[in-house]
Design a protein around this motif. Structure first.
Motif, PDB file in Angstrom:
ATOM      1  N   TYR A 198      18.265 -59.917 -55.069  1.00 48.63           N
ATOM      2  CA  TYR A 198      19.652 -59.478 -55.201  1.00 48.63           C
ATOM      3  C   TYR A 198      19.883 -58.295 -54.268  1.00 48.63           C
ATOM      4  CZ  TYR A 198      17.619 -55.894 -58.258  1.00 48.63           C
ATOM      5  OH  TYR A 198      16.866 -54.868 -58.760  1.00 48.63           O
ATOM      6  N   THR A 199      21.153 -58.012 -53.991  1.00 49.91           N
ATOM      7  CA  THR A 199      21.509 -56.841 -53.192  1.00 49.91           C
ATOM      8  C   THR A 199      22.788 -56.248 -53.761  1.00 49.91           C
ATOM      9  OG1 THR A 199      22.020 -56.030 -50.970  1.00 49.91           O
ATOM     10  CG2 THR A 199      22.762 -58.254 -51.491  1.00 49.91           C
ATOM     11  N   LEU A 228      25.286 -59.288 -55.058  1.00 50.29           N
ATOM     12  CA  LEU A 228      24.969 -60.657 -54.647  1.00 50.29           C
ATOM     13  C   LEU A 228      23.582 -61.050 -55.128  1.00 50.29           C
ATOM     14  CD1 LEU A 228      26.174 -60.293 -50.944  1.00 50.29           C
ATOM     15  CD2 LEU A 228      27.490 -61.167 -52.877  1.00 50.29           C
ATOM     16  N   LEU A 244      20.478 -64.283 -55.241  1.00 52.97           N
ATOM     17  CA  LEU A 244      19.913 -65.500 -54.664  1.00 52.97           C
ATOM     18  C   LEU A 244      19.232 -66.294 -55.776  1.00 52.97           C
ATOM     19  CD1 LEU A 244      19.214 -67.123 -52.104  1.00 52.97           C
ATOM     20  CD2 LEU A 244      17.107 -65.785 -51.938  1.00 52.97           C
ATOM     21  N   LEU A 254      32.513 -66.198 -48.285  1.00 56.28           N
ATOM     22  CA  LEU A 254      31.224 -66.602 -47.723  1.00 56.28           C
ATOM     23  C   LEU A 254      31.399 -67.878 -46.916  1.00 56.28           C
ATOM     24  CD1 LEU A 254      28.758 -66.049 -50.711  1.00 56.28           C
ATOM     25  CD2 LEU A 254      28.633 -64.904 -48.497  1.00 56.28           C
ATOM     26  N   LEU A 277      26.333 -70.606 -46.917  1.00 55.82           N
ATOM     27  CA  LEU A 277      25.788 -69.651 -47.888  1.00 55.82           C
ATOM     28  C   LEU A 277      26.358 -69.898 -49.282  1.00 55.82           C
ATOM     29  CD1 LEU A 277      25.835 -66.313 -45.825  1.00 55.82           C
ATOM     30  CD2 LEU A 277      23.860 -67.746 -46.367  1.00 55.82           C
ATOM     31  N   MET A 296      24.874 -68.659 -52.761  1.00 56.01           N
ATOM     32  CA  MET A 296      24.891 -67.285 -53.237  1.00 56.01           C
ATOM     33  C   MET A 296      25.761 -67.173 -54.485  1.00 56.01           C
ATOM     34  SD  MET A 296      22.936 -65.630 -51.155  1.00 56.01           S
ATOM     35  CE  MET A 296      23.327 -64.000 -51.734  1.00 56.01           C
ATOM     36  N   ILE A 342      30.215 -59.445 -46.342  1.00 57.59           N
ATOM     37  CA  ILE A 342      29.438 -60.142 -47.366  1.00 57.59           C
ATOM     38  C   ILE A 342      28.413 -61.071 -46.730  1.00 57.59           C
ATOM     39  CG2 ILE A 342      29.569 -61.707 -49.340  1.00 57.59           C
ATOM     40  CD1 ILE A 342      30.749 -58.932 -49.816  1.00 57.59           C
ATOM     41  N   THR A 343      28.775 -61.702 -45.625  1.00 55.34           N
ATOM     42  CA  THR A 343      27.829 -62.569 -44.914  1.00 55.34           C
ATOM     43  C   THR A 343      26.655 -61.760 -44.391  1.00 55.34           C
ATOM     44  OG1 THR A 343      29.613 -64.081 -44.257  1.00 55.34           O
ATOM     45  CG2 THR A 343      27.573 -64.180 -42.990  1.00 55.34           C
ATOM     46  N   HIS A 353      25.516 -58.895 -45.575  1.00 46.71           N
ATOM     47  CA  HIS A 353      24.685 -58.480 -46.715  1.00 46.71           C
ATOM     48  C   HIS A 353      23.779 -59.636 -47.171  1.00 46.71           C
ATOM     49  CE1 HIS A 353      26.840 -54.793 -46.852  1.00 46.71           C
ATOM     50  NE2 HIS A 353      27.921 -55.240 -47.462  1.00 46.71           N
ATOM     51  N   SER A 354      24.312 -60.832 -47.186  1.00 47.81           N
ATOM     52  CA  SER A 354      23.536 -61.995 -47.633  1.00 47.81           C
ATOM     53  C   SER A 354      22.377 -62.279 -46.673  1.00 47.81           C
ATOM     54  CB  SER A 354      24.444 -63.221 -47.733  1.00 47.81           C
ATOM     55  OG  SER A 354      25.494 -63.016 -48.648  1.00 47.81           O
ATOM     56  N   MET A 367      19.686 -59.665 -46.908  1.00 50.44           N
ATOM     57  CA  MET A 367      18.868 -59.866 -48.102  1.00 50.44           C
ATOM     58  C   MET A 367      17.822 -60.944 -47.865  1.00 50.44           C
ATOM     59  SD  MET A 367      20.009 -60.812 -52.014  1.00 50.44           S
ATOM     60  CE  MET A 367      20.853 -62.306 -51.515  1.00 50.44           C
TER      61      MET A 367
END
Length: 630
Positions: free
Chosen positions: A264-265, A280, A282, A316, A320, A323, A354-355, A357-358, A361
């Motif tokens: 997670y983040t 977010l 996973l 997103l 992705l 997520m 957000i992309t 950050h994903s 992560m």
């Protein structure tokens, strides 16, 4: 009695199957039924709160949203009540009697009988209400929609045996109460401290107060109510104060998953052009409907701590979509809708953030916990492979996250492109790959022969999406990608290439020119060209495509999708050192020569993974030649 007032109905077949699974102890941890029912009550409150943004009068004389939990030891009942949006008669039938989800049958077909695996599946399917039947002999749902009169309220009852009754009742307040008549073996849930413990563990983060009656000196419930959860959104708390278990339980709440996330983040951005908080997660496993076209994925959207929309896909990119999480921002209006959101000027900035950050992560997980990343790759790798075509701006980041089976590792292991480059000899200038339907077919490809001889690592691409992926992944860190079955191969690409081999090949071509022309005449318009091969060391022939041509796997996939494709004729390559080719050089029987050449061409089609137009004719031709040479 009027059927509109009270009627008995049967559950649809899929619900009956789910109830059977649930009632027969699907979950190993029964207490989670309470988490599911509290989660539903919280959702009902969120829906009313959102409606009140534009219709403040929906609260009426009851403006304070809450959930109340009570029990009656003598009656052996547990009640969960909310003053949220409520349900109409039609909504009760649609939500509690049927499962209006595509893919239901496929979902049920995945049930294995393994309690842990099936619990994960049913959690992903989102049917937590039915978990009440794990602990209850009967369940009653009394509900009144926010805009309905008291006499328009509805009561739903079932013992989970395949039928339910529904009738009209009088309910003075809006909202829903669920009354569980507990089984004799489940009376532990009639203890206030047990219930408080469950709430603290699973539902402390709910952004709505959960109330229970205070106890007197004899630990009997009084008429005074008190809040027993923190009732504050998890993402608003200081990150340092949030525990690992709190993050995990919050993920389970928003996803209805029964397994902890892989990673997670938690990102909080303030003081910039756009203020937002993003939490977010996973997942550890893919939902059963990950590839269904009509399935909606996405994040929960909050604006200024107010829940606005669920499954918001705009934040997103589609690759992705696995997520899970929430985004809370002040940059959007409270009355935002999906349609307005689509054109809102801040959307692209939020989506880009957000992309990033994903992907960050995922990169962190791949570096710090490669075993967990391998688990992610097995679950979601084919989804991430959609990225290069969809998100060119993050192509380099996505490429680093890709994993491949190669000729140097087993099917259970994968390598990154970064690792592949480290293993390359200095003289190698390209990243080589082969496409096939499976690993054995890839390893058996005749196109790999020169690469095996020279110990050059080749990526083995066996998923349907792989060829499409490579059409958008042109290079990695300055090294271009090259299919071993496309284009010609320059001999100087191989570290152990014989400097004199080029001259020898030219001599072979001159000597075999008559054979090449004769083969070309025999095959006619089936092939674009006949030429000598640089890639064969053991096989007599192979088929090669032009560098930019579609491969056989991509051709089949496009045809299956009804897409028109141009016909690309393959190139027929010969191995001059093979005994069959040498024999054909001196074969004077024209009919026998044509039979052999046709068989070699059809064998080459099979080797590349293509299908024969007339398999029976191939078998007949092959048997005839065997009989003649016995």
């Amino acid at each position: 009695m009027d059927s509109k007032l009270k009627e008995k109905r049967g559950f649809e077949a899929e619900v009956k199957q789910l109830l059977h699974i649930v009632v027969h102890s699907l979950y190993s941890n029964k207490e989670i039924f309470l988490r599911e029912l509290l989660s539903n009550a919280s959702d009902a409150s969120d829906k009313l709160r959102f409606l009140a943004i534009t219709q403040p009068d929906v609260y009426g004389k009851d403006p304070h949203l809450k959930i109340r939990l009570s029990y009656d030891k003598k009656a052996q009942t547990l009640t969960i009540a909310d003053n949220g949006i409520g349900l109409s008669r039609e909504e009760v039938i649609d939500n509690l009697g049927t499962i209006a989800k595509s893919g239901t049958r496929e979902f049920l077909a995945q049930m294995t009988g393994d309690q842990k695996k099936d619990a994960t599946l049913i959690g992903q399917f989102g049917v937590g209400f039915y978990s009440a039947f794990m602990v209850a002999d009967s369940v009653t749902v009394n509900t009144r929609k926010y805009d309905a009169e008291a006499n328009e309220s509805v009561s739903w009852q079932s013992t989970g045996d395949g039928e339910y009754t529904i009738e009209s009742i009088e309910k003075p307040e809006r909202g829903t109460e669920i009354i569980l008549k507990l089984k004799d073996t489940e009376t532990e849930f009639l203890d206030q401290w047990r219930l408080r413990n469950i709430i603290s563990r699973y539902s402390d983060h709910l952004n709505i107060p959960i109330e229970m009656q205070k106890l007197d000196d004899k630990e009997e419930p009084t008429t005074e109510w008190e809040v027993v959860n923190q009732a504050k959104a998890l993402w608003t708390l200081p990150k340092a104060s949030i525990t690992e278990s709190q993050y995990q339980e919050f993920y389970k709440y928003i996803s209805h998953d029964y397994e902890a996330p892989l990673a997670y983040t938690h990102n909080k951005i303030e003081g910039g052009n756009i203020d937002y908080t993003a939490l977010l997660f996973l997942p550890a496993r893919p939902p059963f409907d990950l590839f269904q076209q009509d399935k909606h994925f996405g994040l929960k959207l909050y604006v200024q701590r107010v829940f606005i929309l669920d499954h918001v896909e705009q934040f997103l990119p589609h690759y992705l979509r696995f997520m899970r999480g929430i985004i809370d921002t002040n940059a959007l209006p409270l009355n935002i809708s999906r349609e307005i959101l689509q054109d809102h000027p801040t959307l692209n900035k939020l989506k880009g953030a957000i992309t990033r950050h994903s992907l960050d992560m995922l990169e962190k997980l791949a570096t710090a916990e490669p075993e967990k990343y391998q688990q992610f790759w097995q679950a979601f790798g084919n989804v991430l492979k959609e990225g290069p075509a969809e998100d060119h701006s993050n192509l380099a980041k996505i490429a680093k996250l890709l994993r491949f089976t190669t000729t140097r590792n087993s099917a259970s292991q994968t390598v990154s492109l970064t690792e592949y480059l480290k293993n390359m000899p200095e003289t190698q200038t390209k990243i080589y790959y082969v496409t096939a339907e499976n690993i054995p077919a890839a390893l058996g490809s005749p196109h790999l022969e020169i690469f095996k001889k020279n110990n050059i690592e080749v990526l083995l691409l066996t998923d349907r999406i792989d060829e499409w992926l490579m059409s958008h992944l042109n290079e990695f860190e300055g090294k271009s990608f090259q299919s071993v079955a496309k284009g010609d191969l320059a001999l100087n690409e191989f570290p152990e290439a014989d400097p004199d081999k080029q001259e020898k090949t030219e001599e072979d071509e001159t000597a075999l020119n008559a054979l090449i022309q004769k083969m070309k005449t025999t095959l006619g318009d089936k092939v674009k060209e006949v030429r000598l091969s640089h890639r064969l060391t053991e096989s007599p022939v192979c088929l090669v495509r032009d560098h930019d041509a579609l491969g056989p796997q991509m051709e089949r996939m496009l045809k299956a999708a009804g897409q028109p494709i141009g016909e690309a004729k393959p190139i027929f390559e010969l191995n001059p050192a093979h005994q069959i080719i040498k024999k054909l050089q001196v074969e004077n029987n024209n009919q026998l020569f044509q039979e052999w050449v046709t068989i070699l061409f059809e064998q080459a089609l099979l080797s590349e993974g293509s299908h024969l137009q007339d398999p029976a004719a191939f078998v007949k031709r092959l048997n005839k030649l065997w009989m003649e040479n016995l």
